[in-house]
Every structure is written in structure tokens, then in C-alpha cells.
Design a protein around this motif. Structure first.
Motif, PDB file in Angstrom:
ATOM      1  N   GLN A   1     -14.666   0.164   6.115  1.00  0.00           N
ATOM      2  CA  GLN A   1     -14.936   1.359   5.563  1.00  0.00           C
ATOM      3  C   GLN A   1     -14.727   2.398   6.560  1.00  0.00           C
ATOM      4  N   VAL A   2     -14.904   2.028   7.885  1.00  0.00           N
ATOM      5  CA  VAL A   2     -14.860   3.224   8.996  1.00  0.00           C
ATOM      6  C   VAL A   2     -13.164   3.416   9.077  1.00  0.00           C
ATOM      7  N   ILE A   3     -12.443   2.558   9.062  1.00  0.00           N
ATOM      8  CA  ILE A   3     -10.957   2.684   9.157  1.00  0.00           C
ATOM      9  C   ILE A   3     -10.650   3.576   8.270  1.00  0.00           C
ATOM     10  N   LYS A   4     -11.109   3.353   6.652  1.00  0.00           N
ATOM     11  CA  LYS A   4     -10.533   4.197   5.659  1.00  0.00           C
ATOM     12  C   LYS A   4     -11.252   5.617   5.674  1.00  0.00           C
ATOM     13  N   GLU A   5     -12.229   5.609   6.299  1.00  0.00           N
ATOM     14  CA  GLU A   5     -12.767   7.087   6.450  1.00  0.00           C
ATOM     15  C   GLU A   5     -11.821   7.818   7.645  1.00  0.00           C
ATOM     16  N   LEU A   6     -11.940   7.129   8.727  1.00  0.00           N
ATOM     17  CA  LEU A   6     -11.241   7.896   9.719  1.00  0.00           C
ATOM     18  C   LEU A   6      -9.790   8.146   9.226  1.00  0.00           C
ATOM     19  N   LEU A   7      -9.187   7.343   8.700  1.00  0.00           N
ATOM     20  CA  LEU A   7      -7.612   7.807   8.196  1.00  0.00           C
ATOM     21  C   LEU A   7      -7.822   8.740   7.040  1.00  0.00           C
ATOM     22  N   ALA A   8      -8.885   8.983   6.166  1.00  0.00           N
ATOM     23  CA  ALA A   8      -9.042  10.042   5.308  1.00  0.00           C
ATOM     24  C   ALA A   8      -8.980  11.330   5.932  1.00  0.00           C
ATOM     25  N   ASP A   9      -9.581  11.481   6.955  1.00  0.00           N
ATOM     26  CA  ASP A   9      -9.395  12.572   7.680  1.00  0.00           C
ATOM     27  C   ASP A   9      -7.991  13.029   8.185  1.00  0.00           C
ATOM     28  N   TYR A  10      -7.154  12.099   8.073  1.00  0.00           N
ATOM     29  CA  TYR A  10      -5.623  12.559   8.469  1.00  0.00           C
ATOM     30  C   TYR A  10      -4.998  12.353   7.108  1.00  0.00           C
ATOM     31  N   GLY A  11      -5.663  12.560   6.111  1.00  0.00           N
ATOM     32  CA  GLY A  11      -5.114  12.594   4.691  1.00  0.00           C
ATOM     33  C   GLY A  11      -4.128  11.305   4.281  1.00  0.00           C
ATOM     34  N   ILE A  12      -4.477  10.266   4.971  1.00  0.00           N
ATOM     35  CA  ILE A  12      -4.075   8.863   4.713  1.00  0.00           C
ATOM     36  C   ILE A  12      -4.835   8.016   3.661  1.00  0.00           C
TER      37      ILE A  12
ATOM     38  N   PHE B   1     -12.408  -8.445   4.719  1.00  0.00           N
ATOM     39  CA  PHE B   1     -12.032  -7.193   3.858  1.00  0.00           C
ATOM     40  C   PHE B   1     -10.744  -6.435   4.555  1.00  0.00           C
ATOM     41  N   VAL B   2      -9.884  -6.218   3.638  1.00  0.00           N
ATOM     42  CA  VAL B   2      -8.774  -5.795   3.971  1.00  0.00           C
ATOM     43  C   VAL B   2      -8.390  -4.406   3.529  1.00  0.00           C
ATOM     44  N   ALA B   3      -8.114  -3.519   4.845  1.00  0.00           N
ATOM     45  CA  ALA B   3      -7.679  -2.127   4.318  1.00  0.00           C
ATOM     46  C   ALA B   3      -6.297  -2.121   4.597  1.00  0.00           C
ATOM     47  N   TYR B   4      -5.768  -1.568   3.128  1.00  0.00           N
ATOM     48  CA  TYR B   4      -4.361  -1.499   3.328  1.00  0.00           C
ATOM     49  C   TYR B   4      -3.749  -0.082   2.942  1.00  0.00           C
ATOM     50  N   ILE B   5      -2.416   0.135   3.172  1.00  0.00           N
ATOM     51  CA  ILE B   5      -1.572   1.545   2.942  1.00  0.00           C
ATOM     52  C   ILE B   5      -0.485   1.130   2.060  1.00  0.00           C
ATOM     53  N   LYS B   6      -0.258   1.678   1.311  1.00  0.00           N
ATOM     54  CA  LYS B   6       0.986   1.355   0.245  1.00  0.00           C
ATOM     55  C   LYS B   6       2.314   2.467   0.407  1.00  0.00           C
ATOM     56  N   GLU B   7       1.570   3.700   0.491  1.00  0.00           N
ATOM     57  CA  GLU B   7       2.784   4.844   0.510  1.00  0.00           C
ATOM     58  C   GLU B   7       3.531   5.023   1.726  1.00  0.00           C
ATOM     59  N   GLY B   8       4.843   4.985   1.577  1.00  0.00           N
ATOM     60  CA  GLY B   8       5.650   4.999   2.783  1.00  0.00           C
ATOM     61  C   GLY B   8       5.428   6.218   3.655  1.00  0.00           C
ATOM     62  N   GLU B   9       4.946   7.389   3.140  1.00  0.00           N
ATOM     63  CA  GLU B   9       4.769   8.601   3.910  1.00  0.00           C
ATOM     64  C   GLU B   9       3.544   8.325   4.821  1.00  0.00           C
ATOM     65  N   ASN B  10       2.466   7.763   4.211  1.00  0.00           N
ATOM     66  CA  ASN B  10       1.221   7.354   4.740  1.00  0.00           C
ATOM     67  C   ASN B  10       1.332   6.192   5.896  1.00  0.00           C
ATOM     68  N   ILE B  11       2.233   5.476   5.509  1.00  0.00           N
ATOM     69  CA  ILE B  11       2.590   4.489   6.841  1.00  0.00           C
ATOM     70  C   ILE B  11       2.971   4.921   8.029  1.00  0.00           C
ATOM     71  N   VAL B  12       4.005   5.740   7.775  1.00  0.00           N
ATOM     72  CA  VAL B  12       4.518   6.815   8.941  1.00  0.00           C
ATOM     73  C   VAL B  12       3.594   7.556   9.414  1.00  0.00           C
ATOM     74  N   ASP B  13       2.647   8.288   8.806  1.00  0.00           N
ATOM     75  CA  ASP B  13       1.691   8.974   9.671  1.00  0.00           C
ATOM     76  C   ASP B  13       0.639   8.056  10.236  1.00  0.00           C
ATOM     77  N   PHE B  14       0.329   6.777   9.828  1.00  0.00           N
ATOM     78  CA  PHE B  14      -0.528   6.096  10.651  1.00  0.00           C
ATOM     79  C   PHE B  14       0.345   5.542  11.943  1.00  0.00           C
ATOM     80  N   LEU B  15       1.695   5.462  11.719  1.00  0.00           N
ATOM     81  CA  LEU B  15       2.415   4.889  12.876  1.00  0.00           C
ATOM     82  C   LEU B  15       2.364   6.007  13.981  1.00  0.00           C
ATOM     83  N   ASN B  16       2.298   7.221  13.602  1.00  0.00           N
ATOM     84  CA  ASN B  16       2.403   8.265  14.380  1.00  0.00           C
ATOM     85  C   ASN B  16       0.969   8.601  15.029  1.00  0.00           C
TER      86      ASN B  16
END
Ligand SMILES: [Zn+2]
Length: 318
Positions: free
Chosen positions: A161-172, A183-198
Motif C-alpha cells: 500500500q505504501v509503495i502505491k501511495e508514494l508513487l501516486a504522489d508522483y502521478g504513477i 502482495f504484488v504492486a505493479y505498473i503497466k503503462e510504459g510512461e509510468n515505468i519511465v517515471d519510476f525508473l527516473n
């Protein structure tokens, strides 16, 4: 080398912004995604398993620096593929584990999870360190050539949940699913993955992913254009076949020269140039005529042919 390994290799070289606070955030990320919350009550240890030697070194030295504890390290080679090596950094005694957990307000091996540990994740630098460590320890990313997928798994639901909330603040946009109690927190959109790597500092991997995305986009739009042109071409060819058939009918039943003057020329041109586009036909006319003008005349020919067919039917019925 898999894309995951590439990203992780890069992340192991990222330097922490502030040792004092970020090191703890990193240990927290590793601990929460390690097997601490395993259902196996007999394995009362914290084991962080990785195939990345640099990551094993990094956890080992961070834990030693922050807590003055030296974890055990085990190296395992798979018997079949000698090249495949995995490193385990192990906190074997409850005394050592509790020393660290007490610091974060986490209770070990408990079914219930609290979010007390989030007080260590107030600063931006620490949030980034935590996410990086969680990815290094419990994460993976698919080869972007195949699909866009990044995930972090943990046995601690609050951590997901914390991972989800922290990343929501970055619009991910993060989604969470459960797989066999994990529990598996996952990201599907290419643009969101780029933001996460950044955010976690994997800048070269990010560039590589962007290149793949650009190529993929280009390939898609080229395919779209080709498909669209093929469809248009088919339409043109079908229309032209129909027009030629109709003009032949007119020719055999009444003769082309019996047509109104403005239709004679276009009928002859269409017979001669079956594959010409409307624009090309218009350019051949004297005087030249636009696309819609040509279309209008050809439709007139269709109507005349239809009328001839109707008449022929009526005659044959009589
Ligand atoms: Zn920090």
C-alpha cells in the motif's frame, strides 16, 4: 543479460543523497520485501536473496554501517548451470533482527502489519531510497521489447500500500494483486515505468526503454498508415472494377457515343485506365476536372447502367 539485471546493476551504482537518513530507508525497503513475513514459522531469519553480487555487497555494507551488525552471506551455484549464482544476505538471529525491526516499529512474523515505519519516509531522498531498495530486493521489470511490466512483491500488505501511495504522489498508477499470500504492486503503462525508473535513478535504463518505446511507436504508426493505404487502395480498385463493368454494359447495350457529351470522355478514359485514381482521371480530361467532379460523372454512369439493367429485367419478364 535481462533488462531487469541491467536496471539493477545500474541501481547498485546509485549513490545515496544523505547517508544518515537514506541508508535506513534503504534497509527498510530491503527488509519489507525480504522473506521476513514468511508464513514459514520455522524459518526465523531474514534472508535477502539476489543474483546480483553488487546488490548483496551493498545490503551487507549498509546494514553493517547503520547497525554495526555483520549479516551472514551465502553463495549458491545452481548445479546444472554453473554460471547461475545466487547470493543470500542473512540475518540469522532474532536478536539481530529485532534490533533493526525495533528501529522501524515493525513486529516480526506478525500477521498484522502497521504503518509505523512510514515515519522514516518523510523526506524525498528517503522515499526514493526506499523505492529503489524495494525494487532491488523484491522487484523485476519485463523486457520492454516484449511488454511493459514492472512489479515489486512483498509479504507485507502495508508495504504494498505504501509503495502505491508514494508513487501516486508522483502521478504513477500502481495496482496491487495477491499471488499465494504475496502482495504484488505493479505498473503497466510504459510512461509510468519511465517515471519510476527516473525516481529511483536508473537513468541509462530509462533512456534504453525510451528508445524502445519510440521504435515501437514508429512501427505502430507505420503499420497503421500501411493498413489504411491498403484499405483505401482496395476501395479504389473495387470502385474501378464496378465502373468498368458498368461502362462495358452501356457500351454493349446502347453504345458509349449515345451518352451525354460530358460522360463520353470520362467513360472512354475509365475503360482505358482501369487503375487510375479519380484525380488522375480528372487531370486527363479537357478541361481538367476535380476529384468530386469526376466522381459525380462516374456515378452518373453507374446510374445509367442500373437503369439499363432494370429495363432489361422488365423486358425479359414480359
Ligand atoms: Zn534521506
Amino acid at each position: 543479460m535481462s533488462f531487469s539485471t541491467l536496471v539493477k546493476d545500474e541501481l547498485c551504482r546509485v549513490e545515496l543523497q544523505h547517508d544518515a537518513c537514506c541508508m535506513k530507508a534503504e534497509v527498510l525497503g530491503v527488509i519489507l520485501t525480504g522473506n521476513l513475513f514468511s508464513n514459514d514459522k520455522n524459518s526465523r531469519n531474514v534472508r535477502m536473496v539476489t543474483e546480483n553480487a553488487a546488490f548483496a555487497r551493498r545490503i551487507y555494507s549498509t546494514i553493517r554501517k547503520v547497525y554495526g551488525i555483520s549479516p551472514e552471506v551465502a553463495i549458491r551455484r545452481s548445479s546444472k548451470l554453473k554460471k547461475h549464482v545466487s547470493y543470500s544476505v542473512i540475518l540469522a538471529s532474532m536478536q539481530l533482527i529485532n534490533k533493526i525491526l525495533y528501529d522501524f516499529g515493525i513486529s516480526a512474523f506478525s500477521e498484522e502489519s502497521s504503518n509505523r515505519f512510514t515515519k522514516h519516509l518523510k523526506r524525498v531522498c528517503c522515499k526514493k531510497s526506499f523505492l529503489r531498495a524495494a525494487f532491488l530486493s523484491g522487484g523485476s521489470i519485463s523486457d520492454p521489447e516484449k511488454t511493459y511490466h514492472l512489479e515489486i512483491s512483498t509479504r507485507n500488505n502495508v508495504c504494498a500500500q505504501v509503495i502505491k501511495e508514494l508513487l501516486a504522489d508522483y502521478g504513477i498508477n500502481v495496482k496491487i494483486i495477491t499471488r499465494k499470500g504475496i502482495f504484488v504492486a505493479y505498473i503497466k503503462e510504459g510512461e509510468n515505468i519511465v517515471d519510476f525508473l527516473n525516481i529511483i535513478g536508473a537513468h541509462s535504463a530509462l533512456m534504453e526503454l525510451e528508445n524502445v518505446r519510440i521504435l515501437k511507436d514508429m512501427r505502430n504508426s507505420v503499420n497503421r498508415i500501411v493498413n489504411c493505404e491498403t484499405a483505401n487502395l482496395e476501395k479504389t480498385v473495387n470502385a474501378s472494377v464496378r465502373q468498368v463493368d458498368n461502362i462495358r454494359l452501356i457500351q454493349s447495350v446502347m453504345g458509349i457515343d449515345k451518352l451525354p457529351e460530358n460522360l463520353v470522355e470520362i467513360a472512354n478514359l475509365r475503360l482505358e485506365y482501369g487503375e487510375a485514381s479519380l484525380k488522375e482521371l480528372g487531370d486527363m480530361l479537357h478541361p481538367r476536372l476535380g476529384k468530386s467532379g469526376v466522381n459525380h460523372r462516374l456515378r452518373k454512369l453507374d446510374e445509367i447502367a442500373d437503369q439499363l439493367r432494370d429495363n432489361m429485367k422488365r423486358i425479359s419478364v414480359k
